[in-house]
Scaffold this active site. Structure first.
Site: not given
Ligand code: GLU
Length: 293
Positions: A267
């Site tokens: 990110k």
């Molecule tokens: N929140 C997680 C991420 O942004 C993804 C979780 C999921 O898809 O299980 O990497």
């Protein structure tokens, strides 16, 4: 598998930064697969990390998805609004002796592992993400000492007693639809590799593993489409689903979009953010082409 038309997919970003091409691929794939299945797509904000997540990132994510043409059902679940749900689950697991308070800090775990490595000449085991496994010390603390330390206000995380949990679950598998050959296969879970994972952090009464499993079930998710980097974590998710009596979705772990240097996108790498691509005049169609859709 679930009847076509009743299938529910989700895109579950953490609003702790701007979406990049990897997220775009994941969101578009979820969109396309849910459309093909005649199902629905939900959006979930995985914002349990209160220090790193913000509403500003959330707004930017929503704008990026709109621009990309990713359509989802309007009620968005925000994990930070449901801490009491997760706490209830942890309390239930505590009642069954499946979690215990872990007091050690990261530094203490590092020092413990280093002492072990020095004494034995063998490396202390690490989990699939590369983190040191949590030593068994706190799992074996006498009840009185545990209670005294909690009463004294010492911070702790709730950790899964993996050995005890696996005694309950036996061998587990999950259904994987994201293999290179495109077929559907059963994958054997390997949760022991993770050791006593955190289910409730010191700062918030949940962790990624717990919240994702509880929410996928609560939202009736039948198809989890997410990056291959999360494939190893699915072993932990299967254990929690078993212990909590929750249904297991079908998993589709997709390839990762790599940067020009062959590394996973992050990110903080602003040059691959969708906002930058958009500002440079690219269209959603260009983005689809760039991620290979
Ligand atoms: N929140 C997680 C991420 O942004 C993804 C979780 C999921 O898809 O299980 O990497």
């Amino acid at each position: 598998m679930t009847e076509p038309g009743n299938r529910v997919f989700r895109f579950a970003p953490s609003p702790n930064g701007a979406l990049h091409l990897g997220h775009a691929y994941s969101a578009l794939l979820n969109h396309d697969l849910s459309r093909e299945a005649g199902g629905r797509l939900l959006l979930r904000m995985e914002d349990i990390d209160r220090a790193r997540c913000s509403r500003a990132f959330e707004t930017a994510i929503v704008q990026d998805l709109e621009w990309l043409g990713v359509e989802y059902a309007r009620s968005v679940r925000r994990q930070s609004e449901h801490f009491e749900d997760y706490l209830e689950v942890i309390e239930a697991l505590a009642g069954e002796g499946l979690v215990y308070p872990g007091f050690m800090t990261r530094g203490e775990v590092r020092a413990y592992a280093a002492r072990h490595e020095e004494a034995t000449g063998t490396p202390w085991p690490r989990d699939p993400d590369g983190a040191l496994l949590y030593p068994a010390l706190d799992r074996n603390l006498p009840e009185g000492e545990r209670a005294a330390r909690i009463a004294g206000g010492e911070p702790f995380a709730w950790r899964l007693d993996m050995e005890r949990a696996l005694g309950r679950t036996g061998d587990l598998v999950w259904t994987e639809a994201g293999g290179d050959e495109g077929g559907v296969v059963d994958v054997a879970a390997e949760p022991a590799l993770w050791g006593d994972v955190v289910l409730g952090r010191k700062d918030v009464p949940t962790s990624y593993h717990l919240a994702v499993v509880v929410d996928d079930a609560l939202q009736g998710i039948t198809d989890v489409v997410r990056g291959r980097d999360l494939l190893p974590a699915t072993s932990v998710h299967r254990v929690l689903q078993f212990l909590l009596g929750l249904p297991a979705p079908v998993y589709h772990h997709h390839r990762l979009v790599l940067g020009g240097d062959g590394r996973k996108l992050s990110k903080s790498a602003g040059d691959t953010s969708l906002a930058t691509a958009r500002a440079a005049g690219m269209s959603p169609r260009d983005i689809r082409r760039m991620v290979g859709l």
